[in-house]
Design a protein around this motif. Structure first.
Motif, PDB file in Angstrom:
ATOM      1  N   ASP A 173       4.746  12.611  -6.160  1.00  0.00           N
ATOM      2  CA  ASP A 173       4.658  14.118  -6.065  1.00  0.00           C
ATOM      3  C   ASP A 173       5.759  14.658  -7.198  1.00  0.00           C
ATOM      4  O   ASP A 173       6.771  14.821  -6.775  1.00  0.00           O
ATOM      5  N   VAL A 174       5.087  15.121  -8.109  1.00  0.00           N
ATOM      6  CA  VAL A 174       6.088  15.450  -9.400  1.00  0.00           C
ATOM      7  C   VAL A 174       6.909  16.611  -8.885  1.00  0.00           C
ATOM      8  O   VAL A 174       8.167  16.961  -9.142  1.00  0.00           O
ATOM      9  N   MET A 197       0.926  -1.180  -0.192  1.00  0.00           N
ATOM     10  CA  MET A 197      -0.105  -0.016   0.058  1.00  0.00           C
ATOM     11  C   MET A 197       1.014   1.234   0.062  1.00  0.00           C
ATOM     12  O   MET A 197       1.902   1.147   0.692  1.00  0.00           O
ATOM     13  N   SER A 198       0.512   2.147  -0.847  1.00  0.00           N
ATOM     14  CA  SER A 198       1.310   3.424  -0.935  1.00  0.00           C
ATOM     15  C   SER A 198       0.452   4.575  -0.212  1.00  0.00           C
ATOM     16  O   SER A 198      -0.407   4.701  -0.311  1.00  0.00           O
ATOM     17  N   ASN A 199       1.608   5.390  -0.078  1.00  0.00           N
ATOM     18  CA  ASN A 199       0.779   6.885   0.465  1.00  0.00           C
ATOM     19  C   ASN A 199       0.731   7.793  -0.596  1.00  0.00           C
ATOM     20  O   ASN A 199       0.492   9.127  -0.268  1.00  0.00           O
ATOM     21  N   ARG A 200       1.523   7.406  -1.681  1.00  0.00           N
ATOM     22  CA  ARG A 200       1.156   8.507  -2.934  1.00  0.00           C
ATOM     23  C   ARG A 200      -0.403   9.054  -3.046  1.00  0.00           C
ATOM     24  O   ARG A 200      -1.216   8.047  -3.197  1.00  0.00           O
ATOM     25  N   GLU A 201      -0.437  10.110  -3.617  1.00  0.00           N
ATOM     26  CA  GLU A 201      -1.636  10.504  -3.948  1.00  0.00           C
ATOM     27  C   GLU A 201      -2.103   9.911  -5.435  1.00  0.00           C
ATOM     28  O   GLU A 201      -1.332  10.271  -6.319  1.00  0.00           O
ATOM     29  N   GLU A 202      -3.086   9.344  -5.500  1.00  0.00           N
ATOM     30  CA  GLU A 202      -3.457   8.954  -6.701  1.00  0.00           C
ATOM     31  C   GLU A 202      -4.446   9.987  -7.274  1.00  0.00           C
ATOM     32  O   GLU A 202      -5.361  10.351  -6.758  1.00  0.00           O
ATOM     33  N   PHE A 203      -4.228  10.254  -8.763  1.00  0.00           N
ATOM     34  CA  PHE A 203      -5.035  10.995  -9.646  1.00  0.00           C
ATOM     35  C   PHE A 203      -5.857  10.463 -10.500  1.00  0.00           C
ATOM     36  O   PHE A 203      -5.434   9.456 -11.221  1.00  0.00           O
ATOM     37  N   PRO A 204      -7.122  10.590 -10.595  1.00  0.00           N
ATOM     38  CA  PRO A 204      -7.982   9.919 -11.537  1.00  0.00           C
ATOM     39  C   PRO A 204      -7.367   9.988 -12.985  1.00  0.00           C
ATOM     40  O   PRO A 204      -7.087  11.061 -13.503  1.00  0.00           O
ATOM     41  N   GLY A 205      -7.410   8.925 -13.513  1.00  0.00           N
ATOM     42  CA  GLY A 205      -6.726   8.768 -14.972  1.00  0.00           C
ATOM     43  C   GLY A 205      -5.286   8.756 -15.015  1.00  0.00           C
ATOM     44  O   GLY A 205      -4.995   8.409 -15.926  1.00  0.00           O
ATOM     45  N   ASP A 206      -4.465   8.702 -14.231  1.00  0.00           N
ATOM     46  CA  ASP A 206      -2.996   8.703 -14.153  1.00  0.00           C
ATOM     47  C   ASP A 206      -2.871   7.054 -14.213  1.00  0.00           C
ATOM     48  O   ASP A 206      -3.633   6.162 -13.705  1.00  0.00           O
ATOM     49  N   LEU A 247      11.011  16.694  -8.122  1.00  0.00           N
ATOM     50  CA  LEU A 247      11.664  17.967  -9.029  1.00  0.00           C
ATOM     51  C   LEU A 247      12.510  18.729  -8.089  1.00  0.00           C
ATOM     52  O   LEU A 247      13.613  19.253  -8.446  1.00  0.00           O
ATOM     53  N   ALA A 248      11.839  19.300  -7.370  1.00  0.00           N
ATOM     54  CA  ALA A 248      12.492  20.244  -6.366  1.00  0.00           C
ATOM     55  C   ALA A 248      13.754  19.661  -5.543  1.00  0.00           C
ATOM     56  O   ALA A 248      14.487  20.472  -5.281  1.00  0.00           O
ATOM     57  N   ALA A 249      13.627  18.499  -5.524  1.00  0.00           N
ATOM     58  CA  ALA A 249      14.761  17.656  -4.657  1.00  0.00           C
ATOM     59  C   ALA A 249      15.865  17.495  -5.700  1.00  0.00           C
ATOM     60  O   ALA A 249      16.910  17.125  -4.998  1.00  0.00           O
ATOM     61  N   MET A 250      15.857  17.573  -6.773  1.00  0.00           N
ATOM     62  CA  MET A 250      16.809  17.516  -7.905  1.00  0.00           C
ATOM     63  C   MET A 250      18.068  18.503  -7.768  1.00  0.00           C
ATOM     64  O   MET A 250      17.492  19.966  -7.658  1.00  0.00           O
ATOM     65  N   THR A 251      19.165  18.338  -7.820  1.00  0.00           N
ATOM     66  CA  THR A 251      20.336  19.284  -7.540  1.00  0.00           C
ATOM     67  C   THR A 251      21.256  18.982  -8.614  1.00  0.00           C
ATOM     68  O   THR A 251      21.387  17.807  -9.051  1.00  0.00           O
ATOM     69  N   LEU A 252      21.807  19.983  -9.294  1.00  0.00           N
ATOM     70  CA  LEU A 252      22.678  19.853 -10.175  1.00  0.00           C
ATOM     71  C   LEU A 252      24.153  20.252  -9.535  1.00  0.00           C
ATOM     72  O   LEU A 252      24.131  21.115  -8.795  1.00  0.00           O
ATOM     73  N   PRO A 253      25.586  19.722 -10.162  1.00  0.00           N
ATOM     74  CA  PRO A 253      26.648  19.778  -9.673  1.00  0.00           C
ATOM     75  C   PRO A 253      27.056  21.317  -9.830  1.00  0.00           C
ATOM     76  O   PRO A 253      26.520  21.818 -10.795  1.00  0.00           O
ATOM     77  N   SER A 254      27.826  21.873  -9.162  1.00  0.00           N
ATOM     78  CA  SER A 254      28.723  23.125  -9.301  1.00  0.00           C
ATOM     79  C   SER A 254      29.699  22.937 -10.179  1.00  0.00           C
ATOM     80  O   SER A 254      30.510  21.828  -9.942  1.00  0.00           O
TER      81      SER A 254
END
Length: 152
Positions: free
Chosen positions: A18-19, A1-10, A23-30
């Motif tokens: 949680d897109v 069982m997942s805690n992810r929010e399900e969207f109808p039609g997904d 995406l906000a958690a991604m970082t690029l190197p310096s």
């Protein structure tokens, strides 16, 4: 069982996570600059004369070639990431437009009001992406057409 929010039609994992959070958690190197004054080059000979001894000692040319090669490899990977990012952006823009259309239909907007709702969605996209409204409208049109053509 997942805690992810399900969207109808997904369908599938990528559409249900949680897109924005992902995406906000991604970082690029310096990326450090490289040039003639780069400390790793200090004291190295310009190049190793031919035939080079084995193992070949470090030289400015050898380091520069390694930096060149690894940078080109990273550019190729970055290009694939940019392509994937563009595809993700198109999917999200198409999703915004589709949501605006569903809302307009659900609230029984007449065609003029639905057009205003569509224009408002494009304005929101423009503000979010810091692009002109006409560019956002073109992006919305192309994203929707692209996803409709390639998704069905």
């Amino acid at each position: 069982m997942s805690n992810r929010e399900e969207f109808p039609g997904d369908r599938g994992f990528a559409a249900t996570v949680d897109v924005a959070g992902l995406l906000a958690a991604m970082t690029l190197p310096s990326i450090e600059p490289f040039g003639p004054d780069t400390p790793v080059l200090a004291g190295l000979p310009a190049y190793i004369p031919f035939p080079p001894p084995r193992p070949e000692p470090a030289s400015r040319v050898g380091v520069a070639r390694a930096v060149y090669d690894t940078s080109m490899t990273a550019l190729a990977v970055l290009k694939r990431l940019e392509d994937a990012t563009a595809a993700c952006k198109a999917a999200l823009v198409a999703r915004v437009i589709a949501a605006a259309h569903v809302e307009a239909a659900a609230t029984n907007l007449d065609p003029w009001q639905a057009g205003i709702a569509d224009s408002s969605a494009c304005t929101d996209i423009a503000l979010t992406l810091c692009i002109p409204e006409r560019t956002a409208a073109a992006l919305a049109h192309h994203s929707t057409a692209l996803l409709t053509t390639h998704h069905h």
